[in-house]
Design a protein around this motif. Structure first.
Motif, short mmCIF file in Angstrom:
data_model
loop_
_atom_site.label_atom_id
_atom_site.label_comp_id
_atom_site.label_asym_id
_atom_site.label_seq_id
_atom_site.Cartn_x
_atom_site.Cartn_y
_atom_site.Cartn_z
N ASP A 267 -58.22 4.20 1.72
CA ASP A 267 -58.46 4.87 2.99
C ASP A 267 -57.19 5.65 3.31
O ASP A 267 -56.11 5.10 3.29
N ASN A 268 -57.36 6.94 3.58
CA ASN A 268 -56.20 7.73 3.91
C ASN A 268 -55.12 7.74 2.82
O ASN A 268 -53.93 7.80 3.12
N HIS A 269 -55.57 7.63 1.61
CA HIS A 269 -54.61 7.67 0.51
C HIS A 269 -55.38 8.08 -0.73
O HIS A 269 -56.40 7.51 -1.02
N ASN A 314 -66.62 17.25 4.12
CA ASN A 314 -66.07 16.14 4.88
C ASN A 314 -64.75 15.71 4.24
O ASN A 314 -64.71 14.88 3.35
N ASP A 315 -63.67 16.32 4.71
CA ASP A 315 -62.34 16.13 4.15
C ASP A 315 -62.20 16.95 2.85
O ASP A 315 -63.11 17.69 2.47
N THR A 316 -61.09 16.78 2.17
CA THR A 316 -60.88 17.59 0.96
C THR A 316 -61.71 17.10 -0.23
O THR A 316 -61.88 17.83 -1.20
N ASN A 352 -60.80 18.63 8.48
CA ASN A 352 -59.61 17.88 8.09
C ASN A 352 -59.57 16.58 8.90
O ASN A 352 -59.76 16.60 10.11
N HIS A 353 -59.35 15.46 8.21
CA HIS A 353 -59.36 14.17 8.91
C HIS A 353 -58.02 13.48 8.93
O HIS A 353 -57.93 12.31 9.31
N THR A 354 -57.00 14.15 8.47
CA THR A 354 -55.71 13.43 8.43
C THR A 354 -54.55 14.38 8.23
O THR A 354 -54.71 15.44 7.64
N THR A 457 -63.81 16.93 18.54
CA THR A 457 -63.45 15.52 18.74
C THR A 457 -64.59 14.63 18.26
O THR A 457 -65.76 14.86 18.59
N ASN A 458 -64.22 13.63 17.49
CA ASN A 458 -65.21 12.71 16.91
C ASN A 458 -66.05 12.01 17.98
O ASN A 458 -65.70 12.01 19.16
N GLY A 459 -67.09 11.38 17.51
CA GLY A 459 -67.93 10.58 18.40
C GLY A 459 -68.59 9.47 17.60
O GLY A 459 -68.42 9.37 16.38
N LYS A 646 -50.12 10.04 13.84
CA LYS A 646 -50.63 9.66 12.52
C LYS A 646 -52.14 9.43 12.49
O LYS A 646 -52.77 9.66 11.45
N GLU A 647 -52.72 8.95 13.55
CA GLU A 647 -54.16 8.67 13.54
C GLU A 647 -54.88 9.93 14.00
O GLU A 647 -54.77 10.34 15.15
N ALA A 648 -55.61 10.54 13.08
CA ALA A 648 -56.22 11.83 13.43
C ALA A 648 -57.09 11.69 14.68
O ALA A 648 -56.97 12.47 15.63
N SER A 649 -57.95 10.71 14.68
CA SER A 649 -58.78 10.49 15.87
C SER A 649 -58.91 9.00 16.16
O SER A 649 -58.53 8.51 17.20
N GLY A 650 -59.48 8.29 15.18
CA GLY A 650 -59.92 6.93 15.44
C GLY A 650 -61.31 7.02 16.02
O GLY A 650 -61.65 7.98 16.74
N THR A 651 -62.14 6.06 15.67
CA THR A 651 -63.48 6.00 16.27
C THR A 651 -63.76 4.57 16.77
O THR A 651 -64.55 4.38 17.68
#
Ligand code: 9GP
Length: 818
Positions: A267-269, A314-316, A352-354, A457-459, A646-651
């Motif tokens: 995740d995120n890596h 959805n992301d790269t 982009n998510h991060t 913004t996420n939901g 660091k946390e792009a959004s969080g849900t």
């Protein structure tokens, strides 16, 4: 609408046909399958009907391309969206079963790691509910996210064979299979004065789609999640055998087998593994080939594609879609470069998510080129043209700009840059995140193409995270608002504000929380064997384990509180249960050490009778969508404590909020917008701001040693990491964690995530939490405020914004809709 009598008969019949049993002999698992097939039967006509309407209305279709869809269990969600929960529960009761027990039989399809994959699943739910034509396109991993076992405090990964017994909610659609080619070389032929590129000596696999229904909420709409499986191309293999090319045939068998075997648990890596790139190209090529064929079955002019099709990356991870679409348009459709580019750039949009640099994918050119030789040629051409643009635009500092922006640089293919350069939209996932992208991480791109950048913004979907997760609360809200419109219109929750001054309503709200806490207490007893006091404050941090999310800060603070309890007779603490749930990527050492630390601290504290159970620490094994639902509903406090920026959004933060848990957190990601909605007084904010973090990162000036030397309480906590206090058999157990906080790391700084820096303000915020909780009325008001203000965070709102600004879809009309 479900007909109870018919459903009952269908369940009984299915039990007979599938298992040669009568219903009274059937196991819960057998009833799960029988019920699921019965539910699928009721969905199927609407599913067919929806896709007929796509065709008839010549609808523009969104293809949401994602390596991950963390959909969680389907049965309960499908029943909810059919609006049939009460009826189905009743039917099962009559047959002698409990619906929740039956739902528990379903394995949790965990085709994702965390936030990114769960967001994709929420989006599918909202798209169908809002009548938008869309496919989710992904991979049918044979093993989803591993199951986590905790043994002696350590995480152990166990394979998740989720389709072992067959999955009732999928349909194999062999008729839509496609061939995907890897490797070999490209030969150029001259055909009628035109260059033709032919890939030869390649290996290939057959991509076979499996469709899962995605139901809208009570609207008769059923979209599809299409996940691709791989099979060896048998006739091709036979041909190879005939030629004696045994090795080649075996390779193809192997490729098919390994290709979709596992989800990378990072995740995120990004792992940078060849197989991962193969997975990406595999599902992208198949999805695109199918999308084009579907388009062509109704249209003769391929130039119309952008009017009828949009691809969201959805992301790269799915970015290889860009050169692949170019390839299909150039080589298969015979377009010239400009035509193909025009179409591709109008069809592709990127999220982009991060900003975590270790998550931004870059592929070594050699690897990319040998695996995808023709696609690579196209990437080269895209890069060449873009570099020319850079030189045109920045004649005085072209070299510097190239270094920062070129797609091919330093032996690598920079996937995010390709997505930005090509796509027509680049969005971040929370206001702060998008601002950081524009002004820090992607600032050169923003300067050059500002019109592409936007925020979404996420939901989260309230159907799963309120209606399904918290039936008591949903029923109460329905009663209080006099309607259940919030199920499809979450801002209606603001109507609850009128009860903020009503003691009786606040008490009812708190009682529901208490009942949900009892449900979690039972779960913890059953799964962890720990007794938890439901009257204690449930302080919860559940999410992937990552250094930037700072579970370490949380557990260090628990250690600090414990010391205070032990050493200070006058220290009066409200009982607290600190609940953690987190999986660590299998190869992420520091994360795994943190899990061990949490469990070691739990061992010591939970077994210390002298503190009268004032602190309990619980690490919930195998955190996943299904237990998450129980956890969110029961939480008093939501821990959202990432290092700011660091946390792009969080849900998860939104799921806690919806279920009435105030946030203790940093001004990071969507926390910022949560605070905007509830007001400063209804959140516990602490720590450095994102600007301050970025300033320290760029210019230095933070030395954790200064804090260590001057703050004896923090020093004591840190020393306990290395003096055997929590690891009597091995004082070195937590040495690395200790070092990470105080000694310069690979980075040239210690405490990269500012844990010591934020510690004191975190502890202070916790004092405020406790103060507020002790005042039952104030707490009730605060908790209800969270739910009442959660309207903004529905994924329905997010989807409407994507539709308005990026996708431009039209709502489908369903003739037979209810
Ligand atoms: O880390 C982000 C998380 O903050 C966000 O909520 C989620 C959905 O947008 O995406 C996560 N990013 C990744 O998993 C990898 O980019």
């Amino acid at each position: 609408m479900i007909n109870a009598k018919e459903l009952k008969k269908a369940i009984e019949d299915n039990v007979k046909v599938l298992y040669r049993k009568t219903i009274d002999e059937a196991s819960k698992e057998q009833v799960f399958y029988a019920l699921s097939y019965a539910i699928k039967d009721t969905i199927i006509d609407e599913w067919i009907n929806t896709h007929k309407a796509y065709d008839k209305q010549d609808a523009k279709i969104l293809y949401y391309l994602s390596m991950e869809f963390l959909i969680g269990r389907a049965l309960g969600n499908n029943i909810i969206n059919l609006g049939a929960r009460k009826e189905v529960a009743q039917v099962l009761n009559e047959l002698g079963f409990d619906l929740t027990d039956i739902e528990d039989q379903e394995s949790d399809p965990a085709l994702g790691n965390g936030g990114l994959g769960r967001l994709a699943a929420c989006f599918l739910d909202s798209l169908a509910t809002l009548n938008y034509p869309a496919y989710g396109c992904g991979i049918r991993y044979h093993y989803g996210m591993f199951k986590q076992k905790i043994e002696n405090g350590y995480q152990k990964e166990v394979p998740d064979d989720w389709i072992k017994n067959g999955y009732p909610f999928e349909i194999k659609r062999s008729e839509y299979s496609y061939i995907v080619k890897f490797g070999g070389n490209v030969r150029v032929e001259n055909v009628n004065g035109k260059e033709k590129f032919i890939q030869e000596n390649y290996g290939s696999v057959k991509a076979i789609p499996y469709d899962m229904p995605v139901l809208g909420y009570e609207n008769g709409m059923v979209n599809s999640l299409r996940i691709w499986d791989a099979e060896a191309i048998t006739n091709f293999s036979l041909e190879q055998f005939d030629k004696g090319d045994y090795q080649k045939a075996l390779e193809q068998e192997n490729l098919a087998k390994t290709l979709v075997e596992v989800l990378y648990p990072n995740d995120n890596h990004y792992a940078g593994k060849e197989l991962r790139l193969k997975q990406q190209y595999f599902f992208i090529s198949a999805s695109l080939q199918r999308a084009i064929d579907k388009f062509k079955s109704h249209h003769s002019d391929i130039h119309m594609l952008p009017q009828k099709v949009v691809f969201q990356l959805n992301d790269t991870h799915p970015t290889v879609a860009i050169p692949e679409l170019m390839r299909l348009l150039l080589d298969e459709e015979g377009l010239n470069w400009d035509e193909a580019w025009n179409i591709t750039s109008r069809c592709m949009a990127y999220t982009n998510h991060t900003i975590m640099s270790e998550a931004l994918e870059k592929w070594p050119i050699d690897l990319f080129k040998s695996l995808l030789p023709r696609v690579y040629q196209i990437v080269e051409e895209i890069n060449k043209r873009f570099v020319m643009q850079i030189r045109d635009r920045y004649p005085n500092n072209a070299a510097e700009k190239e270094k920062k922006m070129a797609i091919l640089y330093d032996g690598q293919v920079r996937m995010a840059y390709m997505a930005i350069v090509t796509g027509f939209s680049v969005n971040g996932v929370a206001k702060l995140h998008t601002e950081i992208l524009k002004h820090q991480e992607l600032k050169d791109f923003y300067e050059m193409m500002p019109e592409k950048f936007n925020n979404k913004t996420n939901g989260i979907t309230q159907r799963r995270f309120l209606l399904h997760a918290n039936p008591l609360l949903s029923d109460w809200i329905t009663k209080k608002l006099g309607s259940d419109k919030f199920i499809t219109d979450l801002p209606q929750l603001s109507g609850l504000k009128q009860y903020l001054n009503d003691d009786k309503s606040l008490e009812e709200f708190m009682e529901i929380k208490y009942q949900n806490k009892l449900r979690l207490v039972k779960y913890i007893k059953e799964h962890n064997g720990i007794d938890v006091n439901p009257d204690s404050i449930f302080d919860v941090q559940v999410k992937r384990l990552h250094e930037y999310k700072r579970q370490l800060l949380n557990i260090l603070h628990v250690m600090y509180l414990y010391n205070k309890l032990k050493n200070n007779d006058g220290f009066n603490m409200y009982p607290r249960t600190f609940i953690f749930g987190a999986k660590a990527a299998a190869g992420y050492r520091r994360a795994k050490q943190t899990i061990k630390l949490i469990n070691s601290v739990a061992d010591v504290i939970n077994n210390d009778r002298s503190i009268n159970g004032k602190i309990k620490v619980v690490f919930i094994e195998d955190y996943k969508v299904s237990n998450a639902e129980i956890i969110f509903a029961a939480a008093d406090v939501s821990e959202q404590i990432s290092t700011a920026s660091k946390e792009a959004s969080g849900t998860g933060n939104m799921k806690f909020m919806l279920n009435g848990a105030p946030t203790i957190g940093t001004m990071d990601g969507a926390n910022v917008e949560i605070v905007e909605e509830v007001g400063q007084d209804n959140a516990f904010i602490f720590g450095l701001s994102s600007d301050e973090v970025i300033e320290y990162e760029n210019n230095g000036g933070y030395d954790p040693m200064v804090i260590f030397n001057s703050d004896s309480e923090i020093r004591t906590v840190l020393m306990q990491l290395v003096n055997g206090f929590y690891s009597p058999n091995n004082t070195e157990e937590f040495r690395e964690i200790y070092d990470s906080l105080l000694k310069k790391q690979g980075h040239d700084r210690a405490d990269v995530y500012f844990i010591l820096k934020d510690f004191r303000s975190y502890a202070k915020a916790h004092e405020e939490v406790e103060k507020a909780y002790r005042d039952r009325r104030r707490w009730g008001e605060m908790a209800l405020t969270q739910t009442a203000c959660a309207g903004k965070f529905s994924s329905d709102r997010t989807i409407e914004e994507y539709v308005r600004d990026i996708w431009h879809l039209t709502k489908l009309r369903l003739d037979n809709a209810k």
